[in-house]
Motif scaffolding. Sequence first.
Motif, PDB file in Angstrom:
ATOM      1  N   GLU A 272       1.020  -1.307  -0.097  1.00  0.00           N
ATOM      2  CA  GLU A 272       0.120  -0.060   0.135  1.00  0.00           C
ATOM      3  C   GLU A 272       0.810   1.304  -0.001  1.00  0.00           C
ATOM      4  OE1 GLU A 272      -2.820  -0.671   3.372  1.00  0.00           O
ATOM      5  OE2 GLU A 272      -3.396  -2.600   2.113  1.00  0.00           O
ATOM      6  N   LYS A 273       1.956   1.290   0.761  1.00  0.00           N
ATOM      7  CA  LYS A 273       2.937   2.565   0.920  1.00  0.00           C
ATOM      8  C   LYS A 273       3.291   2.693  -0.588  1.00  0.00           C
ATOM      9  CE  LYS A 273       7.173   4.063   3.158  1.00  0.00           C
ATOM     10  NZ  LYS A 273       8.118   3.695   3.953  1.00  0.00           N
ATOM     11  N   ARG A 274       3.843   1.467  -1.213  1.00  0.00           N
ATOM     12  CA  ARG A 274       4.624   1.660  -2.476  1.00  0.00           C
ATOM     13  C   ARG A 274       3.716   2.071  -3.649  1.00  0.00           C
ATOM     14  NH1 ARG A 274       9.050   3.077  -4.569  1.00  0.00           N
ATOM     15  NH2 ARG A 274       9.400   2.397  -6.822  1.00  0.00           N
ATOM     16  N   LEU A 275       2.474   1.548  -3.491  1.00  0.00           N
ATOM     17  CA  LEU A 275       1.386   2.144  -4.168  1.00  0.00           C
ATOM     18  C   LEU A 275       1.029   3.541  -4.435  1.00  0.00           C
ATOM     19  CD1 LEU A 275      -0.668   1.219  -6.497  1.00  0.00           C
ATOM     20  CD2 LEU A 275      -2.351   0.885  -4.880  1.00  0.00           C
ATOM     21  N   LYS A 276       1.062   4.219  -3.082  1.00  0.00           N
ATOM     22  CA  LYS A 276       0.918   5.562  -3.046  1.00  0.00           C
ATOM     23  C   LYS A 276       2.141   6.551  -3.577  1.00  0.00           C
ATOM     24  CE  LYS A 276      -1.706   5.421   1.054  1.00  0.00           C
ATOM     25  NZ  LYS A 276      -1.744   5.186   2.489  1.00  0.00           N
ATOM     26  N   GLN A 277       3.409   5.851  -3.557  1.00  0.00           N
ATOM     27  CA  GLN A 277       4.480   6.590  -4.405  1.00  0.00           C
ATOM     28  C   GLN A 277       4.579   6.268  -6.028  1.00  0.00           C
ATOM     29  OE1 GLN A 277       7.559   4.254  -2.357  1.00  0.00           O
ATOM     30  NE2 GLN A 277       7.541   5.452  -0.454  1.00  0.00           N
TER      31      GLN A 277
ATOM     32  N   ARG B 278       0.499  -1.325 -12.300  1.00  0.00           N
ATOM     33  CA  ARG B 278       0.358  -2.778 -11.917  1.00  0.00           C
ATOM     34  C   ARG B 278       1.854  -3.438 -12.037  1.00  0.00           C
ATOM     35  NH1 ARG B 278      -4.820  -5.377 -11.688  1.00  0.00           N
ATOM     36  NH2 ARG B 278      -3.836  -7.319 -12.398  1.00  0.00           N
ATOM     37  N   LYS B 279       2.549  -3.080 -13.186  1.00  0.00           N
ATOM     38  CA  LYS B 279       3.858  -3.839 -13.403  1.00  0.00           C
ATOM     39  C   LYS B 279       4.815  -3.176 -12.582  1.00  0.00           C
ATOM     40  CE  LYS B 279       7.246  -4.726 -16.842  1.00  0.00           C
ATOM     41  NZ  LYS B 279       8.287  -5.294 -15.850  1.00  0.00           N
TER      42      LYS B 279
ATOM     43  N   TYR C 275       0.399 -10.996  -6.718  1.00  0.00           N
ATOM     44  CA  TYR C 275      -0.508 -10.792  -7.804  1.00  0.00           C
ATOM     45  C   TYR C 275      -2.082 -10.557  -7.224  1.00  0.00           C
ATOM     46  CZ  TYR C 275       3.197 -11.286 -11.214  1.00  0.00           C
ATOM     47  OH  TYR C 275       4.399 -11.035 -11.761  1.00  0.00           O
ATOM     48  N   ALA C 276      -2.352 -11.257  -6.133  1.00  0.00           N
ATOM     49  CA  ALA C 276      -3.472 -11.133  -5.315  1.00  0.00           C
ATOM     50  C   ALA C 276      -3.776  -9.759  -4.714  1.00  0.00           C
ATOM     51  CB  ALA C 276      -3.453 -12.222  -4.300  1.00  0.00           C
ATOM     52  N   LYS C 277      -2.553  -9.454  -4.173  1.00  0.00           N
ATOM     53  CA  LYS C 277      -2.679  -7.814  -3.639  1.00  0.00           C
ATOM     54  C   LYS C 277      -2.861  -6.870  -4.769  1.00  0.00           C
ATOM     55  CE  LYS C 277      -2.736  -5.360  -0.077  1.00  0.00           C
ATOM     56  NZ  LYS C 277      -3.679  -5.598   1.124  1.00  0.00           N
ATOM     57  N   ILE C 278      -2.047  -6.991  -6.067  1.00  0.00           N
ATOM     58  CA  ILE C 278      -2.266  -6.065  -7.023  1.00  0.00           C
ATOM     59  C   ILE C 278      -3.568  -6.057  -7.643  1.00  0.00           C
ATOM     60  CG2 ILE C 278      -1.681  -5.751  -9.483  1.00  0.00           C
ATOM     61  CD1 ILE C 278       1.320  -6.495  -8.489  1.00  0.00           C
ATOM     62  N   ASN C 279      -4.351  -7.243  -7.821  1.00  0.00           N
ATOM     63  CA  ASN C 279      -5.607  -7.242  -8.067  1.00  0.00           C
ATOM     64  C   ASN C 279      -6.584  -6.588  -7.102  1.00  0.00           C
ATOM     65  OD1 ASN C 279      -5.052  -8.674 -10.608  1.00  0.00           O
ATOM     66  ND2 ASN C 279      -5.289 -10.682  -9.527  1.00  0.00           N
ATOM     67  N   GLU C 280      -6.427  -6.642  -5.775  1.00  0.00           N
ATOM     68  CA  GLU C 280      -7.029  -6.217  -4.686  1.00  0.00           C
ATOM     69  C   GLU C 280      -6.977  -4.462  -4.716  1.00  0.00           C
ATOM     70  OE1 GLU C 280      -6.269  -5.577  -0.154  1.00  0.00           O
ATOM     71  OE2 GLU C 280      -6.397  -7.542  -0.782  1.00  0.00           O
TER      72      GLU C 280
END
Length: 158
Positions: free
Chosen positions: A115-120, A130-131, A148-153
């Motif tokens: 989640e932290k990385r996604l915000k960055q 996604r990649k 991959y489960a987390k990315i889909n979520e």
Amino acid sequence: MGKKSFTVEEIKRKIEHYCAYQDRCHKEVEAKLKEYSVIPEARELILLSLMNDNFLNEERFSKSFARGKFRIKKWGKQRIVRELKFKDISAYNIKTALKEIDEVEYINSFNELAEKRLKQITETDIYKKRKKLADYLLYRGWESSLVYAKINELITKK
């Protein structure tokens, strides 16, 4: 000027200090002994002495390595296993080291990191986003099924 030469006893003290400062594996200690150009017979004696005096303990090293890399660097189990294998740690000690990581803490840490990385990530293209997230988490050694489960979520295709 040539290299300073040490007695076996002096080298043993130096290596003991090296091991006391931080847990070391056999490979690191042997590399250090090579730096001092120790003859094979003396090298064996020093290694035996270090193991008998508990300065060198592969199981203790692998446990503290796994704990540290997980808690401080947020590495997943696959990266920890890869690095331990690179250090010539036995399969038994690798298995023992992984038991040091609490499953609940492992999953929580993974979720926080993702989640932290996604915000960055500033990428707007959903596929590139996604990649980037997948590459980051896989490089850190998290299991692909988790990644991959987390990315889909987290990132849903619109």
